[in-house]
Scaffold this motif. Structure first.
Motif, mmCIF file in Angstrom:
data_model
loop_
_atom_site.group_PDB
_atom_site.id
_atom_site.type_symbol
_atom_site.label_atom_id
_atom_site.label_comp_id
_atom_site.label_asym_id
_atom_site.label_seq_id
_atom_site.Cartn_x
_atom_site.Cartn_y
_atom_site.Cartn_z
ATOM 1 N N ALA A 187 0.817 -1.221 0.000
ATOM 2 C CA ALA A 187 0.000 0.000 0.000
ATOM 3 C C ALA A 187 0.847 1.265 0.000
ATOM 4 N N ILE A 188 2.130 1.158 0.297
ATOM 5 C CA ILE A 188 2.979 2.348 0.426
ATOM 6 C C ILE A 188 3.208 2.998 -0.937
ATOM 7 N N PRO A 189 2.847 4.265 -1.107
ATOM 8 C CA PRO A 189 3.103 4.956 -2.374
ATOM 9 C C PRO A 189 4.602 5.187 -2.562
ATOM 10 N N VAL A 190 5.083 4.857 -3.725
ATOM 11 C CA VAL A 190 6.496 4.998 -4.044
ATOM 12 C C VAL A 190 6.667 6.067 -5.124
ATOM 13 N N ILE A 191 7.643 6.917 -4.953
ATOM 14 C CA ILE A 191 7.952 7.918 -5.967
ATOM 15 C C ILE A 191 9.080 7.379 -6.855
ATOM 16 N N TRP A 192 8.780 7.276 -8.136
ATOM 17 C CA TRP A 192 9.750 6.820 -9.131
ATOM 18 C C TRP A 192 10.267 8.030 -9.909
ATOM 19 N N PHE A 202 0.667 9.833 -2.183
ATOM 20 C CA PHE A 202 1.953 10.229 -1.610
ATOM 21 C C PHE A 202 1.887 11.634 -1.023
ATOM 22 N N VAL A 203 1.048 12.480 -1.587
ATOM 23 C CA VAL A 203 0.878 13.831 -1.043
ATOM 24 C C VAL A 203 0.074 13.760 0.261
ATOM 25 N N PHE A 204 -1.006 13.033 0.238
ATOM 26 C CA PHE A 204 -1.807 12.896 1.458
ATOM 27 C C PHE A 204 -0.978 12.280 2.590
ATOM 28 N N GLY A 205 -0.203 11.242 2.262
ATOM 29 C CA GLY A 205 0.622 10.600 3.275
ATOM 30 C C GLY A 205 1.644 11.537 3.876
ATOM 31 N N VAL A 251 10.551 6.282 -0.984
ATOM 32 C CA VAL A 251 9.366 6.742 -0.263
ATOM 33 C C VAL A 251 9.700 8.100 0.342
ATOM 34 N N LEU A 252 8.852 9.076 0.109
ATOM 35 C CA LEU A 252 9.128 10.433 0.573
ATOM 36 C C LEU A 252 8.956 10.577 2.077
ATOM 37 N N GLY A 279 13.407 0.585 -2.747
ATOM 38 C CA GLY A 279 12.890 1.916 -2.460
ATOM 39 C C GLY A 279 12.081 1.978 -1.184
ATOM 40 N N LEU A 280 11.468 0.856 -0.820
ATOM 41 C CA LEU A 280 10.656 0.836 0.393
ATOM 42 C C LEU A 280 11.495 0.918 1.660
ATOM 43 N N VAL A 281 12.750 0.463 1.579
ATOM 44 C CA VAL A 281 13.567 0.401 2.790
ATOM 45 C C VAL A 281 14.546 1.567 2.897
ATOM 46 N N LYS A 282 14.537 2.477 1.923
ATOM 47 C CA LYS A 282 15.448 3.624 1.986
ATOM 48 C C LYS A 282 15.110 4.531 3.160
ATOM 49 N N ASN A 283 13.828 4.785 3.354
ATOM 50 C CA ASN A 283 13.374 5.611 4.471
ATOM 51 C C ASN A 283 12.411 4.798 5.324
#
Length: 584
Positions: free
Chosen positions: A218-223, A275-278, A371-372, A511-515
């Motif tokens: 479910a986590i939005p990822v920025i590519w 991703f903006v809402f999150g 992930v931002l 990308g999920l584990v960067k932040n």
């Protein structure tokens, strides 16, 4: 993978995506003929099958929901052919091999030859704009559902389930599950906790077989295109401000400064604004725990206002397409393939959709994922509930145990424990690697809720030599092997299926584990009596208001009026109803 086959992309989904894969082969005559064969023996027999499809007869399983006289076998062949009708959603990207279809492919042949079960597609819909859910609602009203349905919890799956139960249209699967569900499936569903089965039950009866969500999907990822970042001298974006800076730089340098966006502004896995809402720690469309400990509806919480204000600014500045409210996800991502977009919101499995067309068209396109961090410096994201989807069987269907056996095989397939399945779908050169079509006649997938990060770490341990390949579990072996095969390939783009499979973990999951991400999971999933009556009008009000604020037709201050109106139209009473249920 929504999903695109919502299968291609969670380790299950994808794979939800898109990530539904398939299988072919034949089972051992000895195993299929021996009534006393236990589950492990039969699963092994299925795993060692070849492609000839020859098989002997098996023990006769009980054809009703009463306790059978002899011990049921979760994998045994039905004594006679069992046909069932179903309906499915299909992605526009579906590419079956020539002459094949959902009803005619190697996987269906395997089930017909080895399990004596055959599906018939009663109808299909697009996977866009909730066409599948709308079709089901019409069929419920007409009392004309197919024999078997797989239904996503989002957006209103549990409400649909409640309607089906109330209308007495689906089977009580309690006894079938107890007798025929395999140990692997039962153990995996148990990972979701007691709510996994409870959420698809009513009055102590089990009405559906659930798939357990890997919540990280479910986590939005920025590519972002790193090759473009290098050219404009920017680093990978970490915040919304960075995204804004990057979009403006890409606009000036490449004429590609518009963020791919669609009409479903939240709850979609690609080109939404989740991703903006999150980033503002807001979760529209989701029931969450509020600061006072009660359960509240995310769309009316004060944190929403900052996110809507940010989106309105981006729209005014031309960073969001002016006609985004007309786009479905397929239309929204067209600029990515055409080299007209270098930033987009997707899922960790976006290497399956929409990135292949971008990379095929421009081999220099180097997409990276992250992930931002939110406006408070912490990465926030929505989460799925315990159950992501579920399978129901029409009331009166004569052999529900046949469907249960298919789901047992689906669980084996989705956890990469069937060699023939892997050879057809994910191994190097697999026939269906690029098909992007649902191959399993009906499917569930139950895994660790944190499957993605756990799997990523296990894969990296193999790649980095910390774990020997032979010591890894089947799924880790498959994923690690794909990365190694891709790395040694002379032409990295000759097999786009391999490109997608390898990079979904090497880049996407990475990308999920960067932040570190703080996920907010739903505090309530389901439907209430008042929701059945009032939710549609409240949803219409919500969508209309949010779109008008984003497009500048209304001030962001209209949000406060919206909250008041939402409460007065029934939202306040629904909230009280939800809290009463949660408190029990």
């Amino acid at each position: 993978m929504k999903k695109k086959l919502k299968a291609v992309a969670s380790v299950s989904l994808v794979t939800a995506l898109m990530l539904t894969s398939a299988a072919c082969g034949n089972s051992s005559n000895d195993a299929s003929n021996t009534k006393e064969s236990n589950t492990a023996d039969n699963a092994q027999a299925a795993n060692s099958t070849n492609s000839s499809g020859n098989t002997g007869s098996s023990n006769n399983a009980a054809a009703n929901t009463t306790a059978p006289a002899e011990k049921p076998d979760p994998f045994s062949k039905m004594s006679e052919m069992v046909e069932f009708t179903t309906g499915i959603s299909l992605s526009a990207e579906t590419k079956p091999p020539a002459g094949e279809s959902f009803e005619n492919n190697d996987v269906e042949k395997w089930f017909e030859q080895n399990l004596n079960v055959k599906p018939k597609m009663a109808w299909s819909t697009s996977d866009q704009n909730f066409a599948f859910e709308q079709k089901i609602s019409l069929l419920i009203a007409a009392n004309n559902i197919p024999d078997v349905l797989s239904i996503s919890v989002d957006p209103n799956g549990l409400s649909i389930l409640k309607k089906l139960i109330k209308a007495d249209m689906i089977e009580d699967l309690t006894q079938v599950y107890n007798d025929y569900a395999s140990p692997n499936l039962k153990d995996s569903i148990a990972l979701g906790g007691p709510d996994a089965l409870k959420s698809v039950s009513s009055d102590g009866k089990l009405y559906a077989i659930p798939s357990i969500a890997d919540v990280e999907t479910a986590i939005p990822v920025i590519w972002t295109r790193k090759d473009w970042l290098d050219q404009v001298g920017l680093k990978e974006p970490q915040t919304l401000d960075d995204v804004e800076t990057t979009l403006k730089a890409f606009k000036d340098k490449f004429g590609a400064g518009v963020l791919p966006s669609q009409q479903n502004i939240f709850g979609a896995d690609t080109a939404s604004f989740d991703f903006v809402f999150g980033a503002y720690n807001s979760y529209p469309g989701q029931w969450i725990r509020t600061a006072d400990g009660s359960v509240g509806y995310g769309s009316v919480q004060p944190e929403m206002k900052g996110a809507l204000e940010r989106l309105a600014k981006w729209y005014k500045d031309g960073l969001i397409a002016q006609d985004f409210i007309m786009n479905d996800s397929n239309k929204a991502v067209e600029p990515i393939a055409k080299g007209k977009a270098g930033v987009f919101e997707g899922a960790w499995w976006s290497t399956w959709y929409p990135l292949p067309d971008s990379v095929k068209n421009d081999h220099n396109a180097n997409w990276q994922a992250t992930v931002l961090k939110g406006v408070d410096g912490i990465a926030h994201a929505k989460g799925y509930g315990t159950v992501r989807s579920f399978v129901v069987v029409k009331k009166g269907f004569s052999h529900p145990e046949a469907i249960m056996k298919m789901l047992n095989y689906a669980q084996e397939a989705n956890t990469k424990k069937l060699d023939w399945y892997n050879k057809l779908t994910i191994d190097d050169g697999a026939k269906y690697l690029n098909a992007k079509m649902p191959l399993l006649p009906v499917s569930v997938s139950a895994k660790d809720p944190h499957e993605i990060s756990v799997r990523y770490n296990a894969i990296m341990d193999v790649i980095n030599g910390k774990t020997k390949m032979e010591d890894a579990d089947p799924e880790t072996k498959v994923q690690a092997t794909s990365i190694l095969n891709f790395n040694k390939a002379t032409d990295k783009f000759a097999d786009m299926g391999l490109w997608s499979l390898a990079n979904q973990f090497a880049i996407g999951a990475a990308g999920l584990v960067k932040n570190p991400v703080q996920q907010t999971l739903p505090a309530f999933i389901g439907s209430t009596d008042l929701m059945q009556k009032k939710k549609a009008s409240l949803d219409d009000l919500e969508k209309k208001t949010f779109l008008e604020i984003i497009t500048g037709k209304k001030s962001v201050d209209e949000f406060d009026k919206f909250v008041e109106l939402w409460n007065n139209m029934g939202g306040k009473d629904i909230t009280a109803e939800v809290n009463d249920i949660v408190g029990k």
